[in-house]
Write a protein that holds these residues in place. Sequence first.
Motif, PDB file in Angstrom:
ATOM      1  N   ARG A 200       0.538  -1.193   0.227  1.00 47.58           N
ATOM      2  CA  ARG A 200      -0.017   0.246   0.450  1.00 47.58           C
ATOM      3  C   ARG A 200       0.443   1.079  -0.033  1.00 47.58           C
ATOM      4  O   ARG A 200       1.802   1.296   0.952  1.00 47.58           O
ATOM      5  N   GLY A 201       0.675   2.449  -1.054  1.00 48.95           N
ATOM      6  CA  GLY A 201       1.130   3.412  -1.346  1.00 48.95           C
ATOM      7  C   GLY A 201       2.252   3.294  -2.561  1.00 48.95           C
ATOM      8  O   GLY A 201       2.470   4.224  -2.016  1.00 48.95           O
ATOM      9  N   THR A 202       2.859   2.230  -2.807  1.00 42.30           N
ATOM     10  CA  THR A 202       3.911   2.233  -3.485  1.00 42.30           C
ATOM     11  C   THR A 202       3.228   3.089  -4.815  1.00 42.30           C
ATOM     12  O   THR A 202       2.683   2.614  -5.342  1.00 42.30           O
ATOM     13  N   VAL A 203       4.341   3.218  -5.553  1.00 46.23           N
ATOM     14  CA  VAL A 203       3.932   4.066  -7.047  1.00 46.23           C
ATOM     15  C   VAL A 203       4.329   2.985  -7.950  1.00 46.23           C
ATOM     16  O   VAL A 203       6.268   2.480  -7.644  1.00 46.23           O
ATOM     17  N   THR A 204       3.803   2.940  -8.851  1.00 45.46           N
ATOM     18  CA  THR A 204       4.332   1.736  -9.677  1.00 45.46           C
ATOM     19  C   THR A 204       3.734   1.865 -11.423  1.00 45.46           C
ATOM     20  O   THR A 204       2.725   2.614 -11.748  1.00 45.46           O
ATOM     21  N   PHE A 205       4.330   2.078 -12.108  1.00 46.05           N
ATOM     22  CA  PHE A 205       4.070   1.708 -13.913  1.00 46.05           C
ATOM     23  C   PHE A 205       3.450   0.568 -13.927  1.00 46.05           C
ATOM     24  O   PHE A 205       2.978  -0.392 -13.914  1.00 46.05           O
ATOM     25  N   ALA A 206       2.660   1.150 -14.745  1.00 53.52           N
ATOM     26  CA  ALA A 206       0.869   0.367 -15.133  1.00 53.52           C
ATOM     27  C   ALA A 206       2.076  -0.437 -16.604  1.00 53.52           C
ATOM     28  O   ALA A 206       3.131   0.204 -17.246  1.00 53.52           O
ATOM     29  N   THR A 215       3.588   5.948 -19.862  1.00 52.00           N
ATOM     30  CA  THR A 215       3.541   7.213 -19.075  1.00 52.00           C
ATOM     31  C   THR A 215       2.697   6.652 -18.058  1.00 52.00           C
ATOM     32  O   THR A 215       2.235   7.596 -17.158  1.00 52.00           O
ATOM     33  N   GLN A 216       1.481   5.531 -18.339  1.00 50.35           N
ATOM     34  CA  GLN A 216       1.004   5.061 -17.312  1.00 50.35           C
ATOM     35  C   GLN A 216       1.555   4.574 -15.567  1.00 50.35           C
ATOM     36  O   GLN A 216       1.930   3.999 -15.715  1.00 50.35           O
ATOM     37  N   ILE A 217       0.618   5.134 -14.798  1.00 48.28           N
ATOM     38  CA  ILE A 217       1.389   5.024 -13.066  1.00 48.28           C
ATOM     39  C   ILE A 217       0.317   4.231 -12.448  1.00 48.28           C
ATOM     40  O   ILE A 217      -1.088   5.212 -13.123  1.00 48.28           O
ATOM     41  N   PHE A 218       0.110   3.905 -11.572  1.00 47.31           N
ATOM     42  CA  PHE A 218      -0.629   3.514 -10.689  1.00 47.31           C
ATOM     43  C   PHE A 218       0.130   3.382  -9.231  1.00 47.31           C
ATOM     44  O   PHE A 218       1.100   3.162  -8.499  1.00 47.31           O
ATOM     45  N   ILE A 219      -1.243   3.712  -8.398  1.00 44.11           N
ATOM     46  CA  ILE A 219      -1.036   3.578  -6.306  1.00 44.11           C
ATOM     47  C   ILE A 219      -1.512   2.725  -6.078  1.00 44.11           C
ATOM     48  O   ILE A 219      -2.980   2.725  -6.247  1.00 44.11           O
ATOM     49  N   THR A 221      -3.908   0.583  -3.567  1.00 42.70           N
ATOM     50  CA  THR A 221      -4.005   1.102  -2.754  1.00 42.70           C
ATOM     51  C   THR A 221      -4.509   0.105  -1.420  1.00 42.70           C
ATOM     52  O   THR A 221      -4.960   0.641  -0.403  1.00 42.70           O
ATOM     53  N   LYS A 222      -3.369  -1.019  -1.635  1.00 41.75           N
ATOM     54  CA  LYS A 222      -3.866  -2.188  -0.901  1.00 41.75           C
ATOM     55  C   LYS A 222      -2.316  -3.201  -0.552  1.00 41.75           C
ATOM     56  O   LYS A 222      -1.712  -2.384  -1.886  1.00 41.75           O
ATOM     57  N   ASP A 223      -2.227  -3.670   0.016  1.00 38.23           N
ATOM     58  CA  ASP A 223      -1.200  -4.327  -0.542  1.00 38.23           C
ATOM     59  C   ASP A 223      -1.330  -5.757  -1.652  1.00 38.23           C
ATOM     60  O   ASP A 223      -2.561  -6.084  -1.214  1.00 38.23           O
ATOM     61  N   ASN A 224      -0.673  -4.720  -2.835  1.00 37.96           N
ATOM     62  CA  ASN A 224      -0.950  -5.594  -3.898  1.00 37.96           C
ATOM     63  C   ASN A 224       0.447  -7.343  -4.193  1.00 37.96           C
ATOM     64  O   ASN A 224       0.758  -6.334  -5.100  1.00 37.96           O
ATOM     65  N   THR A 225       1.077  -7.709  -3.238  1.00 41.40           N
ATOM     66  CA  THR A 225       1.899  -8.224  -3.324  1.00 41.40           C
ATOM     67  C   THR A 225       2.091  -9.152  -4.640  1.00 41.40           C
ATOM     68  O   THR A 225       3.132  -9.583  -5.263  1.00 41.40           O
ATOM     69  N   VAL A 238       3.917   6.957  -2.230  1.00 44.85           N
ATOM     70  CA  VAL A 238       3.664   8.085  -1.195  1.00 44.85           C
ATOM     71  C   VAL A 238       4.019   8.377  -0.233  1.00 44.85           C
ATOM     72  O   VAL A 238       4.121   7.324   0.945  1.00 44.85           O
ATOM     73  N   LEU A 239       4.630   9.347   0.596  1.00 47.79           N
ATOM     74  CA  LEU A 239       4.650   9.827   1.402  1.00 47.79           C
ATOM     75  C   LEU A 239       4.046   9.784   3.081  1.00 47.79           C
ATOM     76  O   LEU A 239       2.677  10.797   2.914  1.00 47.79           O
TER      77      LEU A 239
END
Length: 294
Positions: A200-206, A215-219, A221-225, A238-239
Amino acid sequence: MELQAMASAYHDEPQDDIMGIVDELVGEDGDMMAAASSHRHYQTAHRYRSIPKLRVALPVLFAIILLAVVFSRGKSVDVVSEHSVRINGEGGRVIEFTVAQLNTNSENCTYVKAHQLECIPEHTASTNKFRIQLNPCWAPIGAQRFEDLTVQQFWDDARIFRVVPNFVSQFGLSSYPSIQNAWTAMGPIDDDPVVSSNTRGTVTFASAGKRTRTTQIFINTKDNTFLDDEGFAPIGEVLEANHKAGYGGMDVVDEFFSSYGEQPDQGDIQAEGLVYLSEKFPKLSFFVSAEFMD
């Protein structure tokens, strides 16, 4: 498009030259000393006269060696130093995003600058803020692309067009087709290995497979390991909120407008931009600005 199938499944569950110069310098002094060996007085006088020559020769020699090392690497000293600081530091650059049109409730209220729930007659440019810190140690290629996009103000007016609660919030299509087309024409960037998890909170390229990041990004919003094994490499996070400093954290991300779900069509966004978005999905949250904090 890029994570849609996965979301569905989820819900279903130069050294020789330098030495030559050194040899020449030593050889010259050696010859001079040998020539003076039969004349003791001359030898002593010559030794003292050689000191100024060495004072000139040694700095020149060191400068030649330094230049040789620099050019052999193909980098300037400044660039090498900056790279070392960026990679070996605790984190990369921090970007502050200002967001407009967050979620509303039945009373038509929205979070505003002071991070307090405040009712307003309709959506306006009332904004909220959160910060992303890039981490080049995790994904240097992806972090650099995100930084480049920020420098070029790519995020301005970009809609968070896909919000799946308790999964991801996705953005990264410009609201201006000419800008999006220019970045798409550059082609995808190379993949980074996955060295950090999609928590949760990590920022990743789609992406849609290997070497398809643009250019597409997702955040998350839960643990998606489970995304780790699929090759999705986080580039930052996200800080935590610091309300005294005037910005939120995941509390802001959680308020991205979500009622449209996955309805916005990515192809139409790329082709028509704001014309399509304003007509069909006027309430989408969007970025007013994205600014470096260093």
